[in-house]
Write a protein that holds these residues in place. Structure first.
Motif: not given
Length: 684
Positions: A370-371, A373-375, A378-379, A385, A437-438
């Motif tokens: 999950a981390t 995926a966020r890194e 992004g936004n 994404q 996860s996003q």
């Protein structure tokens, strides 16, 4: 050599040939064939030595009684295996061998010939491979030679001859004519005899339409190694022929999977059971179609181009799963032909995911994933994404098949953070979980990617083209395809050297055999008859309206078109037959028109020239004069400029000069018109 000895030798040669295909058809063991052939070789050696002592009727009966216990045992084994073909063939081999060793009377030779013919029928009935056609040709030639020689020896025997060098009759021409006559009669009968819904010829076979090969994937569950384990297989999965459209990306979806559990994906549930017949999957406009011949892969999935808007599998029942993949209710046991109408871009019949959908199931997702995926994601909008994640995998991970079967307790964690390399299931599975996860709904899709173009224009899709990718739901765009596997790891066309070309040419022959012999059915017959009727009606209308003096040119054009259409890689079997027959009909029609129509004039030739120029793409209006037409034709079609100019010149002389063309000019006019038409057809 006595006549009886020669007959024995001919029978032995025919008997040796009769069962040769059976081991290849997997209905007879090689040990049985080798033992049988060894017995016949011994028989030929005894003939060569001039042996006179052969088995008596009593000895033959004793051998038959001794064989009974083995026959009963063989039947028991066959019953357990579910087939009695092998025991019956064993009995046939034994009976033919014993009969040959006990030939005494003239009628015994015919009994042996009937036994040999039984073995021949068994070989033909259990084979669907292309090579059986060559076997049939050789056997028919040898059988004709045998029977014609038997007839000659019988005739000589009626006049008191019993041995010595028999009269040698030139049989080559007779055998050739008999074989051609057999084909001339058999081919139309094969095409026109009433058909059932299934082909006449079915059987075990190797490499033809009867071949069945187990294939991983497209089942209820797909592991992370399912596709990687078959990527090295060169076995054919299907053939594809496009019409009216390009080959697109050649991505075929065969199944979708939504729930990930312990290193395996479970298939998406079915949500639609459409009625039998053509099934509309999406509202988009079709721009062409793909005809597909699917090998019996032992799976339920029906691979379809991702651009499919409608599929026609005849009366077979279908289901559509939540991911938009089409599945059969029963696994096909022979080559399955179906048609897909395709749009210009990928479409999806899958529904929009709802809250709590399996497309958002986070099972298998770890905090580290999950981390990541966020890194990486992004936004921004989900589309951006997803594109970042796809690019991240393609640029930072390596494709390899070395990890097949080596997954640990958490194979996706190991792939993402330790190995950083894997095959397509790893890339696609990891991206699905990272997207989820996003909060982006996603699922795994499997099928085929790419194919090899053959000399006839269709594509071969092999099991090595199996592939997995990602489908993600993007607001406003619907379900979109993402392929995180690096380009170097995606399936590609096979070798294109001499070996690859030879392999494709062989497949082309097998394809034509499968398509127009093994699976030729009543639908093909209806299509051929309908095409013939339409072609004849159009041809008759064309010649009825044609000018008599241009009949020869029209006929030549019709024959040329027929030849080109019949040789076209995309021409269907019924189209080839129709065009060839139509070309022959055109010649007959030309003769009739020549008998009924008046001579050619320059005015009619000029009108014909205008019509052919317009058909070739030259923009003409009723106001376009002859000299303007000549200039435009010269600029657009330089190769046709000289003959077109001669037609225009004679037309101007006739229409504006008041001088009719004479016979030499009429001949010149006809040749100029034909030459212009020929050059226009080549240019266009």
């Amino acid at each position: 050599m006595t006549f009886g000895t020669e007959k024995r030798r001919l029978l032995a040669l025919l008997a040796m040939l009769a069962p040769l295909p059976l081991p290849f058809n997997e209905v007879l063991g090689w040990g049985w064939l080798l033992g049988y052939e060894a017995g016949l070789l011994l028989y030929l050696l005894r003939i060569g030595r001039g042996a006179e002592q052969w088995l008596s009727i009593t000895a033959a009966n004793v051998l038959a009684i001794a064989y009974l216990p083995f026959l009963l045992f063989d039947l028991g084994v066959g019953r357990q295996s579910g087939t009695l073909v092998a025991p019956v063939l064993h009995l046939g081999l034994f009976a033919v061998t014993v009969k040959l060793f006990s030939l005494r009377r003239e009628r015994d030779k015919w009994h042996a010939a009937f036994g040999i013919f039984f073995l021949f029928l068994a070989a033909m009935a259990t084979s669907v491979h292309l090579s059986v056609a060559l076997y049939l040709l050789v056997f028919v030639l040898l059988a004709l030679l045998l029977f014609s020689r038997f007839a000659l020896l019988h005739l000589l025997g009626a006049f008191g001859h019993r041995g010595g060098e028999a009269l040698r009759v030139p049989l080559a021409a007779f055998l050739a004519a008999s074989t051609i006559a057999t084909a001339v009669v058999a081919v139309p009968l094969f095409a026109l005899l009433p058909r059932v819904q299934r082909p006449y010829i079915t059987g075990y076979g190797v490499g033809g339409a009867g071949q069945t090969s187990a294939m991983s994937g497209f089942s209820d569950e797909v592991t992370l190694d399912s596709i990687g384990s078959i990527r090295s297989s060169r076995q054919r999965a299907m053939r594809v022929e496009y019409e009216g459209t390009g080959a697109h990306e050649m991505r075929f979806k065969g199944g979708t999977y939504e729930r990930y559990r312990d290193g395996a994906w479970q298939k998406a549930p079915a949500w639609l059971e459409p009625p039998r017949g053509p099934v509309r999957l999406a509202p988009e406009q079709a721009v062409g179609e793909a005809r597909i011949w699917l090998e019996p892969l032992g799976a339920f999935g029906l691979p379809l181009p991702v651009e499919t808007v409608q599929v026609d599998v005849g009366r077979r029942p279908l289901t559509v799963d939540a991911g938009g993949a089409v599945r059969l209710r029963r696994r096909p046991d022979q080559v399955l032909q179906y048609t897909a109408e395709v749009a210009a871009s990928p479409v999806s019949v899958a529904r929009q995911p709802e809250p709590g959908s399996a497309a958002l199931d986070l099972t298998g997702l770890s905090p580290r994933m999950a981390t990541l995926a966020r890194e990486v994601g992004g936004n921004g909008p989900p589309a951006e994404q997803a594109a970042r994640l796809e690019r991240y995998f393609a640029e930072n991970y390596e494709y390899t098949l070395d990890l097949v079967g080596t997954g640990g307790a958490d194979p996706l964690e190991d792939f993402l953070f330790t190995q950083r390399r894997g095959h397509c299931e790893y890339f696609a599975s990891a991206m699905v979980l990272l997207l989820r996860s996003q909060g982006i709904p996603a699922r795994l899709a499997v099928g085929f990617l790419g194919g090899e173009r053959t000399p006839l224009g269709y594509y071969i899709v092999r099991q090595s083209n199996a592939h997995a990718w990602v489908e993600a739901w993007l607001p406003g765009d619907g379900w979109r395809i993402f392929d995180p596997t690096p380009p170097a790891g995606r399936p590609a066309a096979g070798e294109q050297g001499l070996l690859g070309l030879a392999e494709q040419l062989y497949d082309t022959m097998v394809f034509q055999w499968d398509r127009y012999v093994l699976t030729y059915d009543i639908d093909d017959q209806v299509a051929v008859v309908g095409s013939l009727l339409r072609g004849w009606r159009d041809l008759w209308e064309r010649f009825r309206q044609a000018d008599g003096a241009t009949a020869v040119a029209e006929a030549a054009e019709a024959v040329d078109i027929a030849t080109e259409a019949a040789a076209s890689p995309n021409a269907g079997g019924e189209a080839r037959i129709t065009w060839l027959l139509a070309g022959l009909a055109a010649l007959g029609g030309a003769w009739l028109v020549l008998r009924l129509r008046r001579p050619l004039t320059a005015t009619r030739a000029y009108d014909e020239l205008r019509r052919h120029l317009a058909r070739a793409g030259l923009a003409l209006t009723p106001a376009t004069g002859p000299l303007a037409l000549e200039r435009q034709a010269a600029r657009r079609f330089p190769a046709a400029a000289v003959p077109a100019a001669r037609v225009v010149q004679l037309y101007v002389a006739e229409s504006f000069g008041g001088r009719a063309v004479d016979d030499p000019e009429r001949h010149e006019l006809r040749e100029a018109l034909a030459a212009a038409r020929r050059e226009l057809r080549r240019t266009s």
